[in-house]
Design a protein around this motif. Structure first.
Motif, PDB file in Angstrom:
ATOM      1  N   ARG A 141      -0.724   9.668   0.298  1.00  0.00           N
ATOM      2  CA  ARG A 141      -0.103   8.500   0.931  1.00  0.00           C
ATOM      3  C   ARG A 141      -1.156   7.498   1.394  1.00  0.00           C
ATOM      4  O   ARG A 141      -0.971   6.284   1.260  1.00  0.00           O
ATOM      5  CB  ARG A 141       0.779   8.944   2.088  1.00  0.00           C
ATOM      6  CG  ARG A 141       2.005   9.739   1.661  1.00  0.00           C
ATOM      7  CD  ARG A 141       2.897  10.121   2.835  1.00  0.00           C
ATOM      8  NE  ARG A 141       3.887  11.118   2.422  1.00  0.00           N
ATOM      9  CZ  ARG A 141       3.760  12.425   2.605  1.00  0.00           C
ATOM     10  NH1 ARG A 141       2.690  12.913   3.242  1.00  0.00           N
ATOM     11  NH2 ARG A 141       4.695  13.257   2.183  1.00  0.00           N
ATOM     12  N   ALA A 144      -2.356   5.732  -1.686  1.00  0.00           N
ATOM     13  CA  ALA A 144      -1.330   4.838  -2.236  1.00  0.00           C
ATOM     14  C   ALA A 144      -1.231   3.540  -1.450  1.00  0.00           C
ATOM     15  O   ALA A 144      -0.887   2.489  -2.009  1.00  0.00           O
ATOM     16  CB  ALA A 144       0.017   5.549  -2.250  1.00  0.00           C
ATOM     17  N   ILE A 173       5.706   2.173  -2.158  1.00  0.00           N
ATOM     18  CA  ILE A 173       5.361   3.474  -2.731  1.00  0.00           C
ATOM     19  C   ILE A 173       5.752   4.516  -1.696  1.00  0.00           C
ATOM     20  O   ILE A 173       5.296   4.454  -0.551  1.00  0.00           O
ATOM     21  CB  ILE A 173       3.870   3.613  -3.063  1.00  0.00           C
ATOM     22  CG1 ILE A 173       3.403   2.528  -4.040  1.00  0.00           C
ATOM     23  CG2 ILE A 173       3.591   4.996  -3.658  1.00  0.00           C
ATOM     24  CD1 ILE A 173       1.910   2.571  -4.334  1.00  0.00           C
ATOM     25  N   THR A 174       6.594   5.451  -2.065  1.00  0.00           N
ATOM     26  CA  THR A 174       6.952   6.547  -1.165  1.00  0.00           C
ATOM     27  C   THR A 174       6.630   7.866  -1.850  1.00  0.00           C
ATOM     28  O   THR A 174       6.807   8.009  -3.069  1.00  0.00           O
ATOM     29  CB  THR A 174       8.435   6.517  -0.780  1.00  0.00           C
ATOM     30  OG1 THR A 174       9.239   6.629  -1.960  1.00  0.00           O
ATOM     31  CG2 THR A 174       8.788   5.221  -0.058  1.00  0.00           C
ATOM     32  N   ILE A 175       6.143   8.825  -1.063  1.00  0.00           N
ATOM     33  CA  ILE A 175       5.787  10.141  -1.586  1.00  0.00           C
ATOM     34  C   ILE A 175       6.451  11.186  -0.695  1.00  0.00           C
ATOM     35  O   ILE A 175       6.157  11.274   0.498  1.00  0.00           O
ATOM     36  CB  ILE A 175       4.261  10.340  -1.587  1.00  0.00           C
ATOM     37  CG1 ILE A 175       3.585   9.243  -2.431  1.00  0.00           C
ATOM     38  CG2 ILE A 175       3.904  11.729  -2.135  1.00  0.00           C
ATOM     39  CD1 ILE A 175       2.065   9.268  -2.370  1.00  0.00           C
ATOM     40  N   TRP A 182       7.503  17.269  -5.931  1.00  0.00           N
ATOM     41  CA  TRP A 182       7.086  16.015  -5.310  1.00  0.00           C
ATOM     42  C   TRP A 182       7.805  14.857  -6.006  1.00  0.00           C
ATOM     43  O   TRP A 182       7.980  14.877  -7.226  1.00  0.00           O
ATOM     44  CB  TRP A 182       5.586  15.811  -5.455  1.00  0.00           C
ATOM     45  CG  TRP A 182       4.741  16.765  -4.674  1.00  0.00           C
ATOM     46  CD1 TRP A 182       4.321  18.003  -5.061  1.00  0.00           C
ATOM     47  CD2 TRP A 182       4.212  16.553  -3.366  1.00  0.00           C
ATOM     48  NE1 TRP A 182       3.555  18.586  -4.088  1.00  0.00           N
ATOM     49  CE2 TRP A 182       3.459  17.715  -3.021  1.00  0.00           C
ATOM     50  CE3 TRP A 182       4.277  15.502  -2.446  1.00  0.00           C
ATOM     51  CZ2 TRP A 182       2.794  17.837  -1.816  1.00  0.00           C
ATOM     52  CZ3 TRP A 182       3.604  15.633  -1.237  1.00  0.00           C
ATOM     53  CH2 TRP A 182       2.881  16.783  -0.920  1.00  0.00           C
ATOM     54  N   PHE A 184       7.537  10.729  -6.281  1.00  0.00           N
ATOM     55  CA  PHE A 184       6.794   9.497  -6.046  1.00  0.00           C
ATOM     56  C   PHE A 184       7.679   8.329  -6.496  1.00  0.00           C
ATOM     57  O   PHE A 184       8.121   8.318  -7.654  1.00  0.00           O
ATOM     58  CB  PHE A 184       5.504   9.473  -6.868  1.00  0.00           C
ATOM     59  CG  PHE A 184       4.553  10.611  -6.581  1.00  0.00           C
ATOM     60  CD1 PHE A 184       3.385  10.402  -5.862  1.00  0.00           C
ATOM     61  CD2 PHE A 184       4.815  11.907  -7.057  1.00  0.00           C
ATOM     62  CE1 PHE A 184       2.501  11.453  -5.618  1.00  0.00           C
ATOM     63  CE2 PHE A 184       3.938  12.952  -6.810  1.00  0.00           C
ATOM     64  CZ  PHE A 184       2.777  12.721  -6.087  1.00  0.00           C
ATOM     65  N   MET A 200      -0.680   7.690 -11.170  1.00  0.00           N
ATOM     66  CA  MET A 200      -0.406   9.106 -10.894  1.00  0.00           C
ATOM     67  C   MET A 200      -1.644   9.964 -11.128  1.00  0.00           C
ATOM     68  O   MET A 200      -1.921  10.895 -10.366  1.00  0.00           O
ATOM     69  CB  MET A 200       0.745   9.595 -11.766  1.00  0.00           C
ATOM     70  CG  MET A 200       2.134   9.179 -11.289  1.00  0.00           C
ATOM     71  SD  MET A 200       2.542   9.798  -9.643  1.00  0.00           S
ATOM     72  CE  MET A 200       2.305  11.568  -9.854  1.00  0.00           C
ATOM     73  N   LEU A 203      -3.665   9.516  -8.024  1.00  0.00           N
ATOM     74  CA  LEU A 203      -3.065  10.141  -6.845  1.00  0.00           C
ATOM     75  C   LEU A 203      -3.228  11.661  -6.892  1.00  0.00           C
ATOM     76  O   LEU A 203      -3.503  12.298  -5.870  1.00  0.00           O
ATOM     77  CB  LEU A 203      -1.590   9.762  -6.742  1.00  0.00           C
ATOM     78  CG  LEU A 203      -1.288   8.315  -6.340  1.00  0.00           C
ATOM     79  CD1 LEU A 203       0.213   8.041  -6.402  1.00  0.00           C
ATOM     80  CD2 LEU A 203      -1.815   8.020  -4.938  1.00  0.00           C
TER      81      LEU A 203
END
Length: 261
Positions: A141, A144, A173-175, A182, A184, A200, A203
């Motif tokens: 996070r 990101a 952007i949410t994780i 997971w 994303f 990705m 990340l």
């Protein structure tokens, strides 16, 4: 002539992407073949966002012009009659001639589903990405957050990308995590070719401790594909659909949304 908008979902596993190709094995080819059989004549479609081979669509939106007059539910049921099982029209709606599936979109949304497990996927093979090392959500996070806002995303751009500019605006952007999966989510005004899969890769590198979160700033600033991690697999990537002005009155979700973790 009437203009019709369709929303459709599809599994990208068996197709060479969205855009029509000589092989005929693309989602656009299959959709246009089905529309032609239902309408008894050729129909050309314009989509909201092209997807690559192996990438799935939950709410792809297309428009086309036709002289054929049918009720909205007839376009759905009639077209689905001629589509393979892994592609389905979810809704149909007449729209004004001013509507354009691609140009009228104010943003686009994607999700990437990633399985963290010592064992590779089985029943969900091809429908999720996979890592066997643990991931640090807080680190990902933090990394990101560097991508939010307007930036030159050249470091995440495929060499064959045809976009006129690498400058895009990432708005969200949410994780999140549920069980071993997971999720994303990305929203931007537009995306470059392979942009999310390249993000990705970075990340995951951060999440596995191979790079610190601040490395994402360096990758972005480099404006060079060589600075970023390798492109991640397409399996877990889903086009959630475009965002339109509510004035168009088009659906923003379909039942397939609830299938994802």
């Amino acid at each position: 002539m009437a203009r019709i908008a369709l929303g459709l979902s599809y599994s990208g596993q068996g197709y060479a992407g969205w855009q029509s190709q000589p092989s005929g094995n693309t989602v656009q080819d299959r959709l246009e073949q089905a529309l032609a059989r239902f309408a008894a004549g050729p129909i050309s479609t314009v989509c909201a966002g092209r997807t690559d081979a192996g990438v799935h669509g939950l709410m792809q939106v297309v428009h086309f012009d036709t002289a054929l007059r049918r009720e909205a539910f007839s376009w759905v049921r009639g077209t689905n009659t001629f589509l393979p099982a892994d592609i389905a029209v979810q809704w149909a709606q007449p729209v004004p001639k001013a509507f354009h599936a691609r140009a009228s979109a104010t943003a686009r949304r994607y999700a990437y589903i990633l399985l963290e497990s010592p064992v590779r996927p089985s029943v969900d093979a091809g429908r999720c990405g996979w890592v066997f090392r643990p991931l640090d959500g807080d680190a990902m996070r933090a990394a990101a957050s560097a991508l939010l806002g307007e930036h030159d995303f050249s470091s995440f751009r495929a060499s064959g990308c045809q976009a006129r500019t690498p400058v895009k605006t990432m708005t969200r952007i949410t994780i999140t995590r549920r069980g071993a999966y997971w999720r994303f989510e990305f929203e931007a005004n537009a995306f470059l070719h392979h942009m999310i899969r390249n993000i990705m890769g970075c990340l995951v590198a951060v999440g596995q401790g191979q790079q610190p979160p601040a490395w994402m700033h360096d990758v972005l600033a480099a404006r060079s594909r060589d600075a970023a991690a390798p492109t991640f697999a397409p399996d877990g990537l889903y086009f959630l659909g475009p965002v339109y002005d509510p004035a168009w009155g088009l659906p923003s979700r379909c039942a397939a949304y609830d299938w994802l973790p």
